[in-house]
Design a protein around this motif. Structure first.
Motif, PDB file in Angstrom:
ATOM      1  N   THR A   1     -53.308  52.332 -16.027  1.00 47.52           N
ATOM      2  CA  THR A   1     -53.250  52.676 -14.612  1.00 47.52           C
ATOM      3  C   THR A   1     -52.183  51.827 -13.932  1.00 47.52           C
ATOM      4  N   VAL A   2     -51.401  52.442 -13.066  1.00 44.69           N
ATOM      5  CA  VAL A   2     -50.363  51.719 -12.332  1.00 44.69           C
ATOM      6  C   VAL A   2     -50.851  51.475 -10.913  1.00 44.69           C
ATOM      7  N   VAL A   3     -50.857  50.206 -10.492  1.00 40.89           N
ATOM      8  CA  VAL A   3     -51.218  49.853  -9.117  1.00 40.89           C
ATOM      9  C   VAL A   3     -49.969  49.339  -8.415  1.00 40.89           C
ATOM     10  N   LYS A   4     -49.895  49.611  -7.131  1.00 40.35           N
ATOM     11  CA  LYS A   4     -48.698  49.246  -6.385  1.00 40.35           C
ATOM     12  C   LYS A   4     -48.819  47.842  -5.799  1.00 40.35           C
ATOM     13  N   PRO A   5     -47.795  47.006  -5.986  1.00 40.30           N
ATOM     14  CA  PRO A   5     -47.791  45.710  -5.310  1.00 40.30           C
ATOM     15  C   PRO A   5     -47.431  45.899  -3.839  1.00 40.30           C
ATOM     16  N   THR A   6     -47.564  44.860  -3.073  1.00 45.30           N
ATOM     17  CA  THR A   6     -47.062  44.862  -1.704  1.00 45.30           C
ATOM     18  C   THR A   6     -46.520  43.473  -1.414  1.00 45.30           C
ATOM     19  N   PHE A   7     -45.624  43.393  -0.454  1.00 43.80           N
ATOM     20  CA  PHE A   7     -44.887  42.156  -0.223  1.00 43.80           C
ATOM     21  C   PHE A   7     -44.920  41.785   1.242  1.00 43.80           C
ATOM     22  N   GLU A   8     -44.871  40.492   1.519  1.00 37.75           N
ATOM     23  CA  GLU A   8     -44.885  39.988   2.891  1.00 37.75           C
ATOM     24  C   GLU A   8     -43.696  40.538   3.659  1.00 37.75           C
ATOM     25  N   SER A   9     -43.978  41.156   4.819  1.00 45.97           N
ATOM     26  CA  SER A   9     -42.893  41.749   5.605  1.00 45.97           C
ATOM     27  C   SER A   9     -42.582  40.968   6.874  1.00 45.97           C
ATOM     28  N   ARG A  10     -43.409  39.973   7.191  1.00 48.99           N
ATOM     29  CA  ARG A  10     -43.179  39.190   8.418  1.00 48.99           C
ATOM     30  C   ARG A  10     -42.232  38.037   8.101  1.00 48.99           C
ATOM     31  N   LEU A  11     -41.121  37.992   8.818  1.00 47.61           N
ATOM     32  CA  LEU A  11     -40.140  36.929   8.608  1.00 47.61           C
ATOM     33  C   LEU A  11     -40.328  35.803   9.614  1.00 47.61           C
ATOM     34  N   VAL A  12     -40.215  34.581   9.130  1.00 47.84           N
ATOM     35  CA  VAL A  12     -40.304  33.404   9.986  1.00 47.84           C
ATOM     36  C   VAL A  12     -38.923  32.775  10.060  1.00 47.84           C
ATOM     37  N   HIS A  13     -38.375  32.686  11.243  1.00 51.84           N
ATOM     38  CA  HIS A  13     -37.065  32.049  11.417  1.00 51.84           C
ATOM     39  C   HIS A  13     -37.286  30.561  11.701  1.00 51.84           C
ATOM     40  N   THR A  14     -36.872  29.733  10.765  1.00 57.47           N
ATOM     41  CA  THR A  14     -37.097  28.306  10.896  1.00 57.47           C
ATOM     42  C   THR A  14     -35.894  27.541  10.382  1.00 57.47           C
ATOM     43  N   GLU A  15     -35.612  26.415  10.987  1.00 59.10           N
ATOM     44  CA  GLU A  15     -34.501  25.584  10.550  1.00 59.10           C
ATOM     45  C   GLU A  15     -34.938  24.565   9.499  1.00 59.10           C
ATOM     46  N   GLU A  16     -36.221  24.561   9.166  1.00 61.48           N
ATOM     47  CA  GLU A  16     -36.731  23.540   8.268  1.00 61.48           C
ATOM     48  C   GLU A  16     -37.128  24.089   6.912  1.00 61.48           C
ATOM     49  N   SER A  17     -36.797  25.331   6.637  1.00 62.98           N
ATOM     50  CA  SER A  17     -37.162  25.929   5.360  1.00 62.98           C
ATOM     51  C   SER A  17     -36.337  25.305   4.243  1.00 62.98           C
ATOM     52  N   ALA A  18     -37.020  24.817   3.214  1.00 60.90           N
ATOM     53  CA  ALA A  18     -36.323  24.165   2.112  1.00 60.90           C
ATOM     54  C   ALA A  18     -35.373  25.134   1.431  1.00 60.90           C
ATOM     55  N   GLY A  19     -34.165  24.686   1.158  1.00 59.62           N
ATOM     56  CA  GLY A  19     -33.213  25.498   0.420  1.00 59.62           C
ATOM     57  C   GLY A  19     -32.364  26.408   1.261  1.00 59.62           C
ATOM     58  N   VAL A  20     -32.570  26.471   2.557  1.00 63.67           N
ATOM     59  CA  VAL A  20     -31.782  27.339   3.420  1.00 63.67           C
ATOM     60  C   VAL A  20     -30.607  26.547   3.971  1.00 63.67           C
ATOM     61  N   PRO A  21     -29.356  27.004   3.780  1.00 63.84           N
ATOM     62  CA  PRO A  21     -28.195  26.271   4.302  1.00 63.84           C
ATOM     63  C   PRO A  21     -28.324  26.026   5.799  1.00 63.84           C
ATOM     64  N   PRO A  22     -28.115  24.798   6.269  1.00 63.73           N
ATOM     65  CA  PRO A  22     -28.345  24.471   7.677  1.00 63.73           C
ATOM     66  C   PRO A  22     -27.390  25.166   8.632  1.00 63.73           C
ATOM     67  N   ASP A  23     -26.210  25.583   8.161  1.00 66.86           N
ATOM     68  CA  ASP A  23     -25.258  26.215   9.067  1.00 66.86           C
ATOM     69  C   ASP A  23     -25.443  27.720   9.178  1.00 66.86           C
ATOM     70  N   GLY A  24     -26.458  28.257   8.499  1.00 68.12           N
ATOM     71  CA  GLY A  24     -26.733  29.680   8.592  1.00 68.12           C
ATOM     72  C   GLY A  24     -25.784  30.546   7.792  1.00 68.12           C
ATOM     73  N   SER A  25     -24.952  29.967   6.930  1.00 63.14           N
ATOM     74  CA  SER A  25     -24.000  30.745   6.149  1.00 63.14           C
ATOM     75  C   SER A  25     -24.719  31.538   5.058  1.00 63.14           C
ATOM     76  N   ARG A  26     -24.036  32.529   4.530  1.00 62.01           N
ATOM     77  CA  ARG A  26     -24.613  33.374   3.490  1.00 62.01           C
ATOM     78  C   ARG A  26     -24.510  32.652   2.145  1.00 62.01           C
ATOM     79  N   ALA A  27     -25.640  32.393   1.561  1.00 59.69           N
ATOM     80  CA  ALA A  27     -25.698  31.601   0.336  1.00 59.69           C
ATOM     81  C   ALA A  27     -26.000  32.474  -0.867  1.00 59.69           C
ATOM     82  N   VAL A  28     -25.743  31.921  -2.044  1.00 60.54           N
ATOM     83  CA  VAL A  28     -26.076  32.566  -3.304  1.00 60.54           C
ATOM     84  C   VAL A  28     -27.295  31.842  -3.877  1.00 60.54           C
TER      85      VAL A  28
END
Length: 285
Positions: free
Chosen positions: A120-147
């Motif tokens: 049987t195949v069951v469907k996953p679901t994923f968090e859709s609410r985004l939190v905009h924070t400057e303290e998230s680990a791993g997020v470039p502080p200048d807001g640039s597009r990262a890899v």
């Protein structure tokens, strides 16, 4: 619906635990009585009321197993040694996304591509609410597009391509990234089912996905929902990543996120779980 008890064994990755938590939240929103126990930590599930199996005494564990006759148990991952005690008293369901698991309950899959034996195949679901924070680990502080990439498992051509780019690089092997923090840039995915689940979770956080031509990524993101790399060559990776961190990548990420929210919504996930549970309880599978 009868009470349902979920047991999650040692699930390897935090995004897999988050997926299970999201599916549990979708089921609880339907009013289903759901208890969740895990052999590992509880925080990655992003859901209140997840209980630590290890925190229970032996007497409490046995009391729960013996008193739950008639309940439906859902096993996620590898079965613990005591699972046979559950199976002789209750209907059981088993979900795995690993290759060739030893099924310990009605077999179910997250991906159609893995359901070759009629699981049987069951469907996953994923968090859709985004939190905009400057303290998230791993997020470039200048807001640039990262890899975003796990360099430890990257091939030599991919590592060379990443090193040649003039963009911030976030090594996902160096620490945990905030579970729902908004991001900008791209994620480099592998070709397995777990990597595809990670790609979908990060798509929901705003990233475009670059990865090999794999049915798992196609299933979650759509045929045109990510930048496919046909050959493991430096130039192929550089071209795909360059597009993914451009305005085209941002537009594709928005489109892929919309598709996930539509095809893998909380409602769709709960529907698939309830349909499977009804079949198992009625003995029609």
């Amino acid at each position: 619906m009868v009470p349902c008890i979920w047991y999650a064994s040692k699930i390897a990755h935090p995004w897999e635990r988050a997926m299970i938590g999201n599916m549990g939240a979708a089921l609880r929103a339907r009013g289903v009585g759901l208890s969740i126990y895990t052999d590992g930590g509880t925080t990655d599930f992003c859901l209140d009321g997840v209980l630590s199996w290890r925190a229970l005494t032996l007497l409490e564990r046995m009391r729960l197993i013996l008193s739950s006759a008639g309940a439906l148990w859902h096993l996620w991952g590898k079965a613990p040694r005591w699972w046979g005690l559950v199976r002789v008293r209750s209907r059981t369901v088993h979900t795995s996304w690993l290759p060739d698991p030893a099924w310990r309950g009605h077999p179910s899959r997250i991906f159609t591509e893995q359901a070759d034996d009629g699981e049987t195949v069951v469907k996953p679901t994923f968090e859709s609410r985004l939190v905009h924070t400057e303290e998230s680990a791993g997020v470039p502080p200048d807001g640039s597009r990262a890899v975003y990439v796990k360099l430890a498992s990257a091939s030599a051509p991919l590592r060379e391509a990443v090193a040649a780019l003039n963009s911030p690089v976030v090594d996902l092997g160096m620490g945990r990234v905030g579970a729902s923090a908004a991001k900008s840039g791209c994620f480099i995915s592998g070709d397995g089912p777990s990597e595809a689940l990670h790609a979908a979770a990060l798509t929901m956080q705003g990233l475009a996905v670059v990865g090999p031509d794999t049915p798992y990524l196609h299933s979650l993101l759509g045929d045109e929902g990510y930048f496919s790399v046909g050959e493991d060559r430096e130039e192929a990776w550089k071209e795909a990543i360059s597009q993914a961190i451009s305005d085209r990548g941002r537009a594709l990420a928005i489109s892929a996120r919309h598709m996930i929210k539509t095809r893998y919504s909380a409602s769709e996930s709960a529907d698939s779980l309830e349909a499977m549970y009804r079949s198992v309880l009625e003995g029609s599978v």
